[in-house]
Design a protein around this motif. Sequence first.
Motif, PDB file in Angstrom:
ATOM      1  N   LEU A   1       0.821  -1.212   0.000  1.00 60.84           N
ATOM      2  CA  LEU A   1       0.000   0.000   0.000  1.00 60.84           C
ATOM      3  C   LEU A   1       0.857   1.265   0.000  1.00 60.84           C
ATOM      4  CD1 LEU A   1      -2.746  -1.060   2.562  1.00 60.84           C
ATOM      5  CD2 LEU A   1      -3.021  -0.830   0.099  1.00 60.84           C
ATOM      6  N   LYS A   2       2.052   1.167   0.575  1.00 61.10           N
ATOM      7  CA  LYS A   2       2.947   2.320   0.612  1.00 61.10           C
ATOM      8  C   LYS A   2       3.906   2.356  -0.575  1.00 61.10           C
ATOM      9  CE  LYS A   2       3.082   3.037   5.641  1.00 61.10           C
ATOM     10  NZ  LYS A   2       3.957   3.024   6.852  1.00 61.10           N
ATOM     11  N   ALA A   3       4.015   1.238  -1.287  1.00 62.91           N
ATOM     12  CA  ALA A   3       4.971   1.163  -2.399  1.00 62.91           C
ATOM     13  C   ALA A   3       4.628   2.179  -3.483  1.00 62.91           C
ATOM     14  CB  ALA A   3       4.981  -0.245  -2.982  1.00 62.91           C
ATOM     15  N   ARG A   4       5.650   2.782  -4.045  1.00 59.31           N
ATOM     16  CA  ARG A   4       5.452   3.782  -5.092  1.00 59.31           C
ATOM     17  C   ARG A   4       6.290   3.502  -6.340  1.00 59.31           C
ATOM     18  NH1 ARG A   4       2.860   8.482  -3.919  1.00 59.31           N
ATOM     19  NH2 ARG A   4       2.099   8.692  -1.770  1.00 59.31           N
ATOM     20  N   ARG A   5       7.207   2.577  -6.263  1.00 58.24           N
ATOM     21  CA  ARG A   5       8.060   2.269  -7.422  1.00 58.24           C
ATOM     22  C   ARG A   5       7.444   1.127  -8.212  1.00 58.24           C
ATOM     23  NH1 ARG A   5      12.964   0.119  -7.151  1.00 58.24           N
ATOM     24  NH2 ARG A   5      12.528  -0.863  -5.140  1.00 58.24           N
ATOM     25  N   MET A   6       7.221   1.342  -9.499  1.00 58.54           N
ATOM     26  CA  MET A   6       6.760   0.257 -10.347  1.00 58.54           C
ATOM     27  C   MET A   6       7.986  -0.555 -10.750  1.00 58.54           C
ATOM     28  SD  MET A   6       4.448   0.249 -13.784  1.00 58.54           S
ATOM     29  CE  MET A   6       2.960   0.771 -12.964  1.00 58.54           C
ATOM     30  N   ALA A   7       8.415  -1.375  -9.827  1.00 53.66           N
ATOM     31  CA  ALA A   7       9.622  -2.166 -10.033  1.00 53.66           C
ATOM     32  C   ALA A   7       9.339  -3.605  -9.618  1.00 53.66           C
ATOM     33  CB  ALA A   7      10.772  -1.602  -9.198  1.00 53.66           C
ATOM     34  N   ALA A   8       9.883  -4.538 -10.376  1.00 51.74           N
ATOM     35  CA  ALA A   8       9.676  -5.954 -10.064  1.00 51.74           C
ATOM     36  C   ALA A   8      10.160  -6.289  -8.671  1.00 51.74           C
ATOM     37  CB  ALA A   8      10.403  -6.806 -11.107  1.00 51.74           C
ATOM     38  N   GLN A   9      11.255  -5.665  -8.239  1.00 49.77           N
ATOM     39  CA  GLN A   9      11.858  -6.018  -6.957  1.00 49.77           C
ATOM     40  C   GLN A   9      10.934  -5.720  -5.780  1.00 49.77           C
ATOM     41  OE1 GLN A   9      14.833  -7.615  -7.199  1.00 49.77           O
ATOM     42  NE2 GLN A   9      14.397  -8.201  -5.077  1.00 49.77           N
ATOM     43  N   VAL A  10      10.073  -4.717  -5.915  1.00 54.41           N
ATOM     44  CA  VAL A  10       9.125  -4.383  -4.853  1.00 54.41           C
ATOM     45  C   VAL A  10       8.267  -5.590  -4.510  1.00 54.41           C
ATOM     46  CG1 VAL A  10       7.072  -3.012  -4.316  1.00 54.41           C
ATOM     47  CG2 VAL A  10       9.070  -1.919  -5.366  1.00 54.41           C
ATOM     48  N   PHE A  11       7.773  -6.270  -5.520  1.00 54.25           N
ATOM     49  CA  PHE A  11       6.867  -7.401  -5.317  1.00 54.25           C
ATOM     50  C   PHE A  11       7.639  -8.667  -4.946  1.00 54.25           C
ATOM     51  CE2 PHE A  11       5.023  -4.223  -8.008  1.00 54.25           C
ATOM     52  CZ  PHE A  11       3.806  -4.011  -7.402  1.00 54.25           C
ATOM     53  N   LYS A  12       8.822  -8.836  -5.515  1.00 54.11           N
ATOM     54  CA  LYS A  12       9.668  -9.964  -5.130  1.00 54.11           C
ATOM     55  C   LYS A  12      10.031  -9.882  -3.653  1.00 54.11           C
ATOM     56  CE  LYS A  12      11.935 -10.740  -9.624  1.00 54.11           C
ATOM     57  NZ  LYS A  12      13.229 -10.718 -10.348  1.00 54.11           N
ATOM     58  N   ASP A  13      10.383  -8.697  -3.201  1.00 53.80           N
ATOM     59  CA  ASP A  13      10.780  -8.526  -1.805  1.00 53.80           C
ATOM     60  C   ASP A  13       9.638  -8.873  -0.853  1.00 53.80           C
ATOM     61  OD1 ASP A  13      13.287  -7.727  -2.594  1.00 53.80           O
ATOM     62  OD2 ASP A  13      12.963  -5.592  -2.236  1.00 53.80           O
ATOM     63  N   HIS A  14       8.430  -8.440  -1.202  1.00 52.90           N
ATOM     64  CA  HIS A  14       7.299  -8.711  -0.309  1.00 52.90           C
ATOM     65  C   HIS A  14       7.029 -10.207  -0.228  1.00 52.90           C
ATOM     66  CE1 HIS A  14       3.824  -8.043   2.094  1.00 52.90           C
ATOM     67  NE2 HIS A  14       2.969  -8.443   1.178  1.00 52.90           N
ATOM     68  N   TYR A  15       7.080 -10.877  -1.351  1.00 52.01           N
ATOM     69  CA  TYR A  15       6.813 -12.321  -1.323  1.00 52.01           C
ATOM     70  C   TYR A  15       7.978 -13.113  -0.726  1.00 52.01           C
ATOM     71  CZ  TYR A  15       2.187 -12.303  -3.214  1.00 52.01           C
ATOM     72  OH  TYR A  15       0.830 -12.132  -3.339  1.00 52.01           O
ATOM     73  N   GLN A  16       9.164 -12.534  -0.747  1.00 50.54           N
ATOM     74  CA  GLN A  16      10.266 -13.161  -0.016  1.00 50.54           C
ATOM     75  C   GLN A  16      10.004 -13.108   1.484  1.00 50.54           C
ATOM     76  OE1 GLN A  16      14.129 -11.456  -0.815  1.00 50.54           O
ATOM     77  NE2 GLN A  16      15.212 -13.143   0.140  1.00 50.54           N
ATOM     78  N   THR A  17       9.465 -11.986   1.949  1.00 48.47           N
ATOM     79  CA  THR A  17       9.065 -11.882   3.359  1.00 48.47           C
ATOM     80  C   THR A  17       7.994 -12.909   3.690  1.00 48.47           C
ATOM     81  OG1 THR A  17       9.570  -9.511   3.430  1.00 48.47           O
ATOM     82  CG2 THR A  17       8.064 -10.362   5.114  1.00 48.47           C
ATOM     83  N   LEU A  18       6.978 -13.017   2.830  1.00 43.91           N
ATOM     84  CA  LEU A  18       5.901 -13.969   3.073  1.00 43.91           C
ATOM     85  C   LEU A  18       6.420 -15.402   3.067  1.00 43.91           C
ATOM     86  CD1 LEU A  18       3.127 -12.378   0.813  1.00 43.91           C
ATOM     87  CD2 LEU A  18       3.234 -12.335   3.310  1.00 43.91           C
ATOM     88  N   ALA A  19       7.389 -15.695   2.192  1.00 43.03           N
ATOM     89  CA  ALA A  19       7.928 -17.050   2.093  1.00 43.03           C
ATOM     90  C   ALA A  19       8.645 -17.474   3.372  1.00 43.03           C
ATOM     91  CB  ALA A  19       8.886 -17.146   0.907  1.00 43.03           C
ATOM     92  N   ALA A  20       9.086 -16.507   4.162  1.00 40.95           N
ATOM     93  CA  ALA A  20       9.744 -16.824   5.429  1.00 40.95           C
ATOM     94  C   ALA A  20       8.756 -17.278   6.492  1.00 40.95           C
ATOM     95  CB  ALA A  20      10.521 -15.608   5.921  1.00 40.95           C
ATOM     96  N   HIS A  21       7.469 -17.260   6.154  1.00 37.07           N
ATOM     97  CA  HIS A  21       6.415 -17.660   7.093  1.00 37.07           C
ATOM     98  C   HIS A  21       5.537 -18.718   6.429  1.00 37.07           C
ATOM     99  CE1 HIS A  21       7.547 -14.340   9.731  1.00 37.07           C
ATOM    100  NE2 HIS A  21       7.715 -13.657   8.612  1.00 37.07           N
ATOM    101  N   PRO A  22       6.078 -19.925   6.255  1.00 36.69           N
ATOM    102  CA  PRO A  22       5.329 -20.969   5.551  1.00 36.69           C
ATOM    103  C   PRO A  22       4.018 -21.289   6.255  1.00 36.69           C
ATOM    104  CG  PRO A  22       7.254 -21.878   6.673  1.00 36.69           C
ATOM    105  CD  PRO A  22       7.385 -20.394   6.734  1.00 36.69           C
ATOM    106  N   GLY A  23       3.000 -21.491   5.453  1.00 30.48           N
ATOM    107  CA  GLY A  23       1.678 -21.772   6.007  1.00 30.48           C
ATOM    108  C   GLY A  23       0.807 -20.546   6.119  1.00 30.48           C
ATOM    109  N   HIS A  24       1.425 -19.357   6.156  1.00 35.26           N
ATOM    110  CA  HIS A  24       0.613 -18.130   6.242  1.00 35.26           C
ATOM    111  C   HIS A  24      -0.078 -17.866   4.908  1.00 35.26           C
ATOM    112  CE1 HIS A  24      -0.693 -14.076   6.995  1.00 35.26           C
ATOM    113  NE2 HIS A  24      -0.002 -13.638   5.963  1.00 35.26           N
ATOM    114  N   TRP A  25      -1.369 -17.524   4.975  1.00 35.33           N
ATOM    115  CA  TRP A  25      -2.113 -17.156   3.761  1.00 35.33           C
ATOM    116  C   TRP A  25      -2.323 -15.650   3.769  1.00 35.33           C
ATOM    117  CZ3 TRP A  25      -3.139 -19.626  -0.624  1.00 35.33           C
ATOM    118  CH2 TRP A  25      -4.006 -18.998  -1.529  1.00 35.33           C
TER     119      TRP A  25
END
Length: 536
Positions: free
Chosen positions: A295-319
Amino acid sequence: MGPWWKGAVVYHIYVRSFFDSDGDGHGDLAGVMAKLDYLKSLGVDAIWLSPIHPSPNRDWGYDVADYDDVHPDYGSVADFQALTEAAHAVGLKVLLDEVLSHTSDEHPWFAESRDGGPEGDKADWYVWADPADDGTAPNNWLSVFGGPAWAYQPARRQHYHHKFLRQQPKLNWRQPQAKDATLKVLDTWLERGADGFRLDVANAFLHDDALTDNPAVPPAERTKADWAHASDMQRHLFDSNLPQNIPLLDEVRRRVEAHGPDRFVFGEFSEEEERCGAYCAPDEGLHSAYTFVLLKARRMAAQVFKDHYQTLAAHPGHWPTISFCNHDVARTVTRFGGPDAGAPVAKLMVALLMALRGTILLYQGEELGLPEAELSRGELRDPVGDLYWPIAKGRDGARTPMPWQAEAAHLGFSNGAAWLPAAEAHRPLAVDRQELDPKSTLAFARQMITLRKASRALTHGAIEFLDTPEPILAFLRRHEGQTVACVFNMSGRTARAEHPRLTGGEMLPVASGVCEPLPGGLALGPYACRFLKHSS
């Protein structure tokens, strides 16, 4: 199959600005019901209504004065029940926005806590503390909306805590009777037909009983945004975001689940996400959660979304619950694409939203590609805009009336003077105009939602990001032997997407922008996207 909400698309309705059925300038529940055919035509699974309870509107419904009723601007309890019955009849779930961390200072609970004195029955239903010896606030906690997070109340000769406006006193969830009374709010509305809830600031139910000072964010670690908001100069470790919040979230989820297996409760987590329960596994916390990272992201960059899902991947099982914009932040198209961005950016971001793993939140007007509205200071109704103008213009630019008819007064939102002015920039994007254009953002959004719902891989599949350089974002969604490769050009120039998984396969029919096959991949035009289906 799993619960209905896993992978679902939830349409977020800001009720006051959606559709006004009676000409008083405010959207209402009857207005939502009048647009159920439109909502159903989008293909969404559920609607989330912004707060509907009576409120003095200091913070436009996020300051609740009565949890048991409906704001007269919106209708009545009977209107809510009629809406839920009508929504259920066309296959839509109804979720309510519940604000349980704090109330309005006009709520009867607070009046009794204030006026009954330290020995009254509700004395400790809110967070009270003695002033410092010099009369100043009990500690260094700062309000999100500016200034100390404490207000002195002469009736008790004490300060009460407020994380937001002074008129939003913090409930004391450590007090058993206060907690139980608040949980009963969930029971009441589930019994009246709600299918679940979005919980406002779900990170902020608990406070530190010792009133420990929050530590400072070291100046070297502060962002430009932190300097703009004094409260962001401290880490909010003790006024909210306690690890003990997580078992409390368990209790909330169990309370909701007691009303049936199809109920759903997810939360908003605005800071210190991991510490307070935003990324919980299925056996703890709420069913799901969203954060402010995207919601705070402002850069249309692939890395923005990769970084967020890398964070989510550190919490297996979380939906996760995934959202690009809502009533609190600038609209997606403007935030990511700039003030002159148009349909290509809008379509790209809708496609990306519908391709990501999680439960999807689509904010009203996002399917139209609405840009952020421009308002003068005199037109603002948001207290944040009033406080921080001109550095920040507040949240009203994302809250202006939904444009239904390009040539109608107030763009078809109301027959009366609208509570916020309809945005002239939204006129060519009105629903009636886009309904006539098979290449509109609205038509594309419907196609993308249909594509998502028809694909188990896109709805429920795992996500694997491919090693592609900027500006290409590419990932695989996999489920039960089906793989969909999703590729996006996050820029306004032609770009090459080269990867073995981006060759072969069946090109799915929903796409935007120019795309040409290349040896080893694809050439994508500005803001283009493509989806390829593989059998494994």
